[in-house]
Design a protein around this motif. Structure first.
Motif, PDB file in Angstrom:
ATOM      1  N   ILE A 223     -15.989  -1.759 -10.876  1.00 23.11           N
ATOM      2  CA  ILE A 223     -15.843  -2.356 -12.199  1.00 23.11           C
ATOM      3  C   ILE A 223     -16.898  -1.719 -13.095  1.00 23.11           C
ATOM      4  CG2 ILE A 223     -16.062  -4.485 -13.537  1.00 23.11           C
ATOM      5  CD1 ILE A 223     -13.533  -4.414 -11.848  1.00 23.11           C
ATOM      6  N   ASN A 224     -16.524  -1.348 -14.304  1.00 27.01           N
ATOM      7  CA  ASN A 224     -17.432  -0.594 -15.175  1.00 27.01           C
ATOM      8  C   ASN A 224     -18.604  -1.433 -15.673  1.00 27.01           C
ATOM      9  OD1 ASN A 224     -18.147   1.805 -16.764  1.00 27.01           O
ATOM     10  ND2 ASN A 224     -17.546   0.577 -18.533  1.00 27.01           N
ATOM     11  N   SER A 225     -18.386  -2.721 -15.902  1.00 28.37           N
ATOM     12  CA  SER A 225     -19.447  -3.580 -16.432  1.00 28.37           C
ATOM     13  C   SER A 225     -20.497  -3.839 -15.361  1.00 28.37           C
ATOM     14  CB  SER A 225     -18.871  -4.922 -16.910  1.00 28.37           C
ATOM     15  OG  SER A 225     -17.961  -4.725 -17.963  1.00 28.37           O
ATOM     16  N   CYS A 226     -21.743  -3.474 -15.638  1.00 35.98           N
ATOM     17  CA  CYS A 226     -22.826  -3.660 -14.685  1.00 35.98           C
ATOM     18  C   CYS A 226     -23.018  -5.141 -14.376  1.00 35.98           C
ATOM     19  CB  CYS A 226     -24.115  -3.069 -15.256  1.00 35.98           C
ATOM     20  SG  CYS A 226     -25.581  -3.328 -14.230  1.00 35.98           S
ATOM     21  N   ALA A 227     -23.262  -5.445 -13.121  1.00 37.06           N
ATOM     22  CA  ALA A 227     -23.451  -6.837 -12.706  1.00 37.06           C
ATOM     23  C   ALA A 227     -24.613  -7.503 -13.426  1.00 37.06           C
ATOM     24  CB  ALA A 227     -23.670  -6.898 -11.195  1.00 37.06           C
ATOM     25  N   HIS A 228     -25.612  -6.716 -13.843  1.00 36.56           N
ATOM     26  CA  HIS A 228     -26.817  -7.307 -14.417  1.00 36.56           C
ATOM     27  C   HIS A 228     -26.565  -7.907 -15.793  1.00 36.56           C
ATOM     28  CE1 HIS A 228     -30.807  -6.713 -16.615  1.00 36.56           C
ATOM     29  NE2 HIS A 228     -30.938  -7.805 -15.879  1.00 36.56           N
ATOM     30  N   VAL A 229     -26.248  -7.063 -16.792  1.00 37.23           N
ATOM     31  CA  VAL A 229     -25.987  -7.573 -18.146  1.00 37.23           C
ATOM     32  C   VAL A 229     -24.734  -6.937 -18.741  1.00 37.23           C
ATOM     33  CG1 VAL A 229     -27.013  -8.028 -20.420  1.00 37.23           C
ATOM     34  CG2 VAL A 229     -28.481  -7.896 -18.465  1.00 37.23           C
ATOM     35  N   GLY A 230     -23.917  -6.285 -17.920  1.00 40.42           N
ATOM     36  CA  GLY A 230     -22.657  -5.755 -18.416  1.00 40.42           C
ATOM     37  C   GLY A 230     -22.719  -4.365 -18.995  1.00 40.42           C
ATOM     38  N   GLY A 231     -23.772  -3.618 -18.711  1.00 45.68           N
ATOM     39  CA  GLY A 231     -23.872  -2.251 -19.221  1.00 45.68           C
ATOM     40  C   GLY A 231     -22.761  -1.365 -18.690  1.00 45.68           C
ATOM     41  N   PRO A 232     -22.403  -0.280 -19.421  1.00 53.35           N
ATOM     42  CA  PRO A 232     -21.288   0.592 -19.028  1.00 53.35           C
ATOM     43  C   PRO A 232     -21.684   1.602 -17.958  1.00 53.35           C
ATOM     44  CG  PRO A 232     -22.242   1.343 -21.101  1.00 53.35           C
ATOM     45  CD  PRO A 232     -23.004   0.111 -20.715  1.00 53.35           C
ATOM     46  N   LEU A 233     -21.334   1.358 -16.718  1.00 51.71           N
ATOM     47  CA  LEU A 233     -21.739   2.240 -15.627  1.00 51.71           C
ATOM     48  C   LEU A 233     -21.177   3.653 -15.782  1.00 51.71           C
ATOM     49  CD1 LEU A 233     -21.487  -0.017 -12.443  1.00 51.71           C
ATOM     50  CD2 LEU A 233     -23.506   0.572 -13.785  1.00 51.71           C
ATOM     51  N   ALA A 234     -20.014   3.783 -16.402  1.00 55.10           N
ATOM     52  CA  ALA A 234     -19.420   5.106 -16.563  1.00 55.10           C
ATOM     53  C   ALA A 234     -20.257   6.001 -17.470  1.00 55.10           C
ATOM     54  CB  ALA A 234     -18.000   4.990 -17.112  1.00 55.10           C
ATOM     55  N   GLU A 235     -21.157   5.406 -18.248  1.00 50.00           N
ATOM     56  CA  GLU A 235     -22.060   6.184 -19.102  1.00 50.00           C
ATOM     57  C   GLU A 235     -23.405   6.420 -18.426  1.00 50.00           C
ATOM     58  OE1 GLU A 235     -22.379   4.417 -22.976  1.00 50.00           O
ATOM     59  OE2 GLU A 235     -20.203   4.059 -23.106  1.00 50.00           O
ATOM     60  N   GLY A 236     -23.513   5.993 -17.178  1.00 46.45           N
ATOM     61  CA  GLY A 236     -24.753   6.163 -16.433  1.00 46.45           C
ATOM     62  C   GLY A 236     -24.799   7.488 -15.694  1.00 46.45           C
TER      63      GLY A 236
END
Length: 295
Positions: A223-236
Protein backbone atom coordinates in the motif's frame (compact mmCIF):
# COMPACT_ATOMS: atom_id res chain seq x y z
CA UNK A 1 -19.52 22.85 20.96
CA UNK A 2 -18.33 19.58 22.47
CA UNK A 3 -15.04 19.21 24.34
CA UNK A 4 -13.54 17.43 21.38
CA UNK A 5 -14.75 20.17 19.06
CA UNK A 6 -12.79 22.60 21.23
CA UNK A 7 -9.71 20.39 20.90
CA UNK A 8 -10.11 20.36 17.13
CA UNK A 9 -10.20 24.15 17.13
CA UNK A 10 -7.09 24.29 19.32
CA UNK A 11 -5.24 22.00 16.91
CA UNK A 12 -5.74 24.64 14.21
CA UNK A 13 -4.11 27.47 16.19
CA UNK A 14 -0.67 28.13 14.70
CA UNK A 15 0.45 30.95 17.03
CA UNK A 16 3.08 28.82 18.78
CA UNK A 17 4.34 26.83 15.81
CA UNK A 18 7.75 28.51 15.82
CA UNK A 19 8.32 27.60 19.47
CA UNK A 20 7.00 24.09 18.90
CA UNK A 21 9.42 23.63 16.02
CA UNK A 22 12.27 24.68 18.29
CA UNK A 23 11.07 22.17 20.88
CA UNK A 24 10.81 19.47 18.23
CA UNK A 25 14.37 20.15 17.09
CA UNK A 26 15.59 19.96 20.69
CA UNK A 27 13.79 16.65 21.28
CA UNK A 28 15.31 15.13 18.14
CA UNK A 29 18.75 16.34 19.18
CA UNK A 30 18.52 14.94 22.71
CA UNK A 31 16.92 11.59 21.87
CA UNK A 32 19.86 10.06 20.04
CA UNK A 33 21.07 7.75 18.56
CA UNK A 34 18.45 6.47 16.13
CA UNK A 35 18.40 3.05 17.82
CA UNK A 36 17.34 4.72 21.08
CA UNK A 37 14.61 6.66 19.27
CA UNK A 38 13.37 3.43 17.69
CA UNK A 39 13.27 1.84 21.15
CA UNK A 40 11.06 4.71 22.34
CA UNK A 41 8.86 4.60 19.23
CA UNK A 42 8.18 0.88 19.76
CA UNK A 43 9.53 -0.02 16.31
CA UNK A 44 10.92 -3.26 17.77
CA UNK A 45 7.55 -4.06 19.36
CA UNK A 46 5.24 -3.42 16.42
CA UNK A 47 3.16 -1.09 18.62
CA UNK A 48 3.71 2.45 19.93
CA UNK A 49 5.48 2.22 23.28
CA UNK A 50 4.12 5.43 24.82
CA UNK A 51 0.56 4.25 25.60
CA UNK A 52 1.94 1.08 27.19
CA UNK A 53 4.32 3.00 29.44
CA UNK A 54 1.64 5.60 30.26
CA UNK A 55 -0.55 2.88 31.75
CA UNK A 56 1.77 2.70 34.77
CA UNK A 57 1.46 6.28 36.10
CA UNK A 58 -2.23 6.41 35.16
CA UNK A 59 -2.93 3.10 36.91
CA UNK A 60 -0.87 3.78 40.02
CA UNK A 61 -2.23 7.30 40.48
CA UNK A 62 -5.82 6.16 40.05
CA UNK A 63 -5.24 3.32 42.51
CA UNK A 64 -3.64 5.76 44.95
CA UNK A 65 -6.73 7.94 44.73
CA UNK A 66 -8.88 5.01 45.82
CA UNK A 67 -6.54 3.96 48.63
CA UNK A 68 -6.36 7.53 49.95
CA UNK A 69 -10.05 7.20 50.81
CA UNK A 70 -9.11 4.50 53.35
CA UNK A 71 -6.92 5.83 56.20
CA UNK A 72 -5.15 2.48 56.90
CA UNK A 73 -4.20 2.23 53.19
CA UNK A 74 -2.69 5.70 52.83
CA UNK A 75 0.94 4.55 53.19
CA UNK A 76 0.32 2.24 50.23
CA UNK A 77 -1.18 5.18 48.33
CA UNK A 78 2.02 7.13 48.92
CA UNK A 79 4.09 4.25 47.55
CA UNK A 80 1.89 4.07 44.46
CA UNK A 81 2.23 7.80 43.88
CA UNK A 82 6.01 7.48 44.03
CA UNK A 83 5.87 4.60 41.57
CA UNK A 84 3.79 6.69 39.18
CA UNK A 85 6.19 9.63 39.43
CA UNK A 86 9.14 7.38 38.57
CA UNK A 87 7.26 5.69 35.70
CA UNK A 88 6.16 9.00 34.19
CA UNK A 89 9.72 9.79 33.04
CA UNK A 90 10.15 6.96 30.48
CA UNK A 91 6.55 7.45 29.40
CA UNK A 92 7.26 11.12 28.75
CA UNK A 93 10.39 10.28 26.74
CA UNK A 94 8.47 7.87 24.52
CA UNK A 95 5.71 10.41 24.08
CA UNK A 96 8.19 13.13 23.15
CA UNK A 97 9.82 10.88 20.55
CA UNK A 98 6.46 10.19 18.90
CA UNK A 99 5.34 13.82 19.17
CA UNK A 100 8.40 15.08 17.33
CA UNK A 101 7.51 13.02 14.22
CA UNK A 102 3.85 14.01 13.86
CA UNK A 103 2.12 16.63 11.74
CA UNK A 104 1.38 20.17 12.92
CA UNK A 105 -2.14 19.59 14.26
CA UNK A 106 -1.05 16.64 16.40
CA UNK A 107 2.00 18.49 17.69
CA UNK A 108 -0.16 21.43 18.78
CA UNK A 109 -2.45 19.27 20.87
CA UNK A 110 0.51 17.17 21.96
CA UNK A 111 2.10 20.26 23.46
CA UNK A 112 -1.05 20.90 25.51
CA UNK A 113 -1.05 17.23 26.54
CA UNK A 114 2.57 17.51 27.67
CA UNK A 115 2.03 20.73 29.64
CA UNK A 116 -0.92 19.20 31.48
CA UNK A 117 1.10 16.08 32.27
CA UNK A 118 4.04 18.11 33.58
CA UNK A 119 1.66 20.09 35.78
CA UNK A 120 0.08 16.87 37.08
CA UNK A 121 3.54 15.44 37.78
CA UNK A 122 4.42 18.60 39.73
CA UNK A 123 1.30 18.20 41.85
CA UNK A 124 2.15 14.60 42.62
CA UNK A 125 5.73 15.48 43.54
CA UNK A 126 4.29 18.17 45.81
CA UNK A 127 2.00 15.56 47.32
CA UNK A 128 4.95 13.32 48.14
CA UNK A 129 6.79 16.23 49.75
CA UNK A 130 3.74 17.19 51.83
CA UNK A 131 3.22 13.60 52.96
CA UNK A 132 6.89 13.31 53.87
CA UNK A 133 6.50 16.34 56.12
CA UNK A 134 3.46 14.84 57.83
CA UNK A 135 0.87 17.03 56.13
CA UNK A 136 -1.38 14.28 54.81
CA UNK A 137 -4.35 16.56 54.15
CA UNK A 138 -2.35 18.78 51.77
CA UNK A 139 -0.77 15.69 50.25
CA UNK A 140 -4.15 14.21 49.41
CA UNK A 141 -5.48 17.52 48.07
CA UNK A 142 -2.49 17.84 45.75
CA UNK A 143 -2.80 14.21 44.66
CA UNK A 144 -6.48 14.51 43.78
CA UNK A 145 -5.76 17.73 41.89
CA UNK A 146 -3.03 15.89 40.00
CA UNK A 147 -5.41 13.03 39.23
CA UNK A 148 -7.97 15.43 37.80
CA UNK A 149 -5.38 17.13 35.64
CA UNK A 150 -3.87 13.83 34.48
CA UNK A 151 -7.35 12.58 33.56
CA UNK A 152 -7.99 15.67 31.44
CA UNK A 153 -4.61 15.20 29.77
CA UNK A 154 -5.46 11.56 29.06
CA UNK A 155 -8.61 12.74 27.27
CA UNK A 156 -6.45 14.96 25.07
CA UNK A 157 -4.16 12.01 24.36
CA UNK A 158 -7.16 9.89 23.43
CA UNK A 159 -8.36 12.58 21.03
CA UNK A 160 -4.93 12.64 19.40
CA UNK A 161 -5.06 8.88 18.95
CA UNK A 162 -8.67 8.35 17.88
CA UNK A 163 -9.67 11.61 16.19
CA UNK A 164 -6.28 12.58 14.75
CA UNK A 165 -4.98 9.05 14.11
CA UNK A 166 -1.72 9.64 15.96
CA UNK A 167 -0.07 6.23 16.32
CA UNK A 168 -2.60 4.51 14.07
CA UNK A 169 -1.61 2.47 11.01
CA UNK A 170 -2.41 4.84 8.15
CA UNK A 171 -2.07 2.13 5.50
CA UNK A 172 -4.94 0.00 6.79
CA UNK A 173 -7.68 2.34 5.56
CA UNK A 174 -6.43 2.12 1.97
CA UNK A 175 -5.98 -1.64 2.31
CA UNK A 176 -9.63 -2.00 3.30
CA UNK A 177 -10.66 -0.07 0.19
CA UNK A 178 -8.65 -2.27 -2.16
CA UNK A 179 -10.21 -5.11 -4.12
CA UNK A 180 -9.46 -8.58 -2.80
CA UNK A 181 -8.95 -9.91 -6.35
CA UNK A 182 -5.59 -10.25 -8.08
CA UNK A 183 -4.43 -6.88 -9.43
CA UNK A 184 -2.45 -6.61 -12.66
CA UNK A 185 0.62 -4.48 -11.83
CA UNK A 186 1.90 -4.56 -15.42
CA UNK A 187 4.79 -6.27 -17.19
CA UNK A 188 7.80 -7.15 -15.06
CA UNK A 189 10.10 -5.52 -17.62
CA UNK A 190 8.30 -2.18 -17.26
CA UNK A 191 9.16 -1.85 -13.58
CA UNK A 192 12.33 0.11 -12.80
CA UNK A 193 15.10 -1.77 -11.04
CA UNK A 194 15.78 -1.01 -7.39
CA UNK A 195 13.48 1.95 -6.86
CA UNK A 196 9.78 2.36 -6.00
CA UNK A 197 7.25 2.72 -8.78
CA UNK A 198 3.66 3.92 -8.44
CA UNK A 199 0.88 1.59 -9.51
CA UNK A 200 -2.83 1.58 -8.74
CA UNK A 201 -5.32 -1.07 -7.79
CA UNK A 202 -9.07 -1.14 -8.07
CA UNK A 203 -10.72 0.29 -4.99
CA UNK A 204 -14.27 0.67 -3.78
CA UNK A 205 -15.08 3.84 -5.68
CA UNK A 206 -11.58 5.24 -6.23
CA UNK A 207 -8.25 3.68 -7.23
CA UNK A 208 -5.83 2.78 -4.44
CA UNK A 209 -2.18 3.78 -4.86
CA UNK A 210 0.46 1.06 -4.53
CA UNK A 211 4.25 1.22 -4.21
CA UNK A 212 6.02 -1.52 -6.18
CA UNK A 213 9.74 -2.37 -6.07
CA UNK A 214 11.54 -4.66 -8.50
CA UNK A 215 14.78 -6.42 -7.54
CA UNK A 216 15.80 -8.51 -10.51
CA UNK A 217 13.07 -11.09 -11.07
CA UNK A 218 11.48 -10.39 -7.66
CA UNK A 219 8.78 -7.79 -7.03
CA UNK A 220 7.44 -6.52 -3.71
CA UNK A 221 4.22 -4.50 -3.55
CA UNK A 222 2.84 -2.37 -0.73
CA UNK A 223 0.00 0.00 0.00
CA UNK A 224 1.49 3.36 -0.99
CA UNK A 225 0.41 5.26 2.14
CA UNK A 226 3.08 4.88 4.83
CA UNK A 227 1.81 3.25 8.02
CA UNK A 228 3.27 6.08 10.11
CA UNK A 229 1.53 9.24 8.82
CA UNK A 230 0.51 8.27 5.29
CA UNK A 231 3.54 9.49 3.35
CA UNK A 232 3.85 8.37 -0.32
CA UNK A 233 6.21 5.39 -0.35
CA UNK A 234 6.40 5.42 -4.14
CA UNK A 235 8.23 8.76 -3.85
CA UNK A 236 10.73 7.27 -1.41
CA UNK A 237 13.84 5.18 -2.00
CA UNK A 238 15.25 1.71 -1.52
CA UNK A 239 18.04 1.57 1.07
CA UNK A 240 19.92 -0.96 3.16
CA UNK A 241 18.79 -0.48 6.76
CA UNK A 242 20.19 -2.73 9.49
CA UNK A 243 21.11 -5.40 7.01
CA UNK A 244 17.81 -5.46 5.10
CA UNK A 245 16.69 -4.00 1.79
CA UNK A 246 14.00 -1.51 2.75
CA UNK A 247 11.56 0.90 1.18
CA UNK A 248 12.00 4.24 2.95
CA UNK A 249 9.26 6.85 3.37
CA UNK A 250 10.24 10.31 2.10
CA UNK A 251 8.39 12.13 4.90
CA UNK A 252 9.88 10.88 8.16
CA UNK A 253 12.34 8.18 7.07
CA UNK A 254 10.44 5.11 8.29
CA UNK A 255 12.04 2.02 6.71
CA UNK A 256 10.13 -1.19 5.92
CA UNK A 257 11.74 -4.52 5.05
CA UNK A 258 10.94 -5.34 1.42
CA UNK A 259 10.72 -9.05 2.21
CA UNK A 260 8.19 -8.76 5.01
CA UNK A 261 6.96 -5.18 5.44
CA UNK A 262 8.24 -5.19 9.04
CA UNK A 263 9.68 -1.90 10.30
CA UNK A 264 13.46 -1.69 10.44
CA UNK A 265 13.66 1.98 11.43
CA UNK A 266 11.18 4.37 13.03
CA UNK A 267 9.31 6.50 13.68
CA UNK A 268 6.83 3.87 12.54
CA UNK A 269 5.89 1.14 14.97
CA UNK A 270 3.60 -0.68 12.52
CA UNK A 271 4.46 -2.98 9.66
CA UNK A 272 3.57 -1.77 6.18
CA UNK A 273 0.61 -3.42 4.45
CA UNK A 274 2.16 -5.77 1.88
CA UNK A 275 0.55 -7.58 -1.04
CA UNK A 276 1.04 -11.17 -2.09
CA UNK A 277 2.72 -11.31 -5.51
CA UNK A 278 2.69 -13.83 -8.34
CA UNK A 279 3.86 -13.82 -11.96
CA UNK A 280 1.96 -14.89 -15.06
CA UNK A 281 3.19 -14.64 -18.65
CA UNK A 282 5.73 -11.96 -17.81
CA UNK A 283 3.25 -9.85 -15.87
CA UNK A 284 3.14 -9.11 -12.14
CA UNK A 285 -0.02 -9.57 -10.10
CA UNK A 286 -0.66 -8.54 -6.52
CA UNK A 287 -3.34 -9.40 -4.00
CA UNK A 288 -4.10 -8.41 -0.44
CA UNK A 289 -3.61 -11.05 2.27
CA UNK A 290 -6.71 -12.94 3.35
CA UNK A 291 -7.01 -10.98 6.59
CA UNK A 292 -8.48 -8.08 4.62
CA UNK A 293 -11.22 -10.13 2.95
CA UNK A 294 -14.68 -8.88 3.96
CA UNK A 295 -16.72 -11.30 6.05
Amino acid sequence: MSLFGVLDRLSEVSSFDTKLESARTAVNKVLQPQAFRDLLHGTWLGHPLHPILAMVPVGTWLSAGILDLLPPARPAATALIGTGVAASLPAAMAGAADWSEQDDAVRRLGALHAVANVAALGLYVGSLVARGKGNGTLGRALAYSGLGLASGSAAIGGHMSYAQSSGANHAVTDARQLTTDWIDLGPLDDLPEGRPALRTGEGQGTPVALAVVRRGARVDAFINSCAHVGGPLAEGAVEQVRGSDCIVCPWHGSAFDLDSGEPRRGPTASAQERLEVKYEAGRVLGKLPNRHVSK
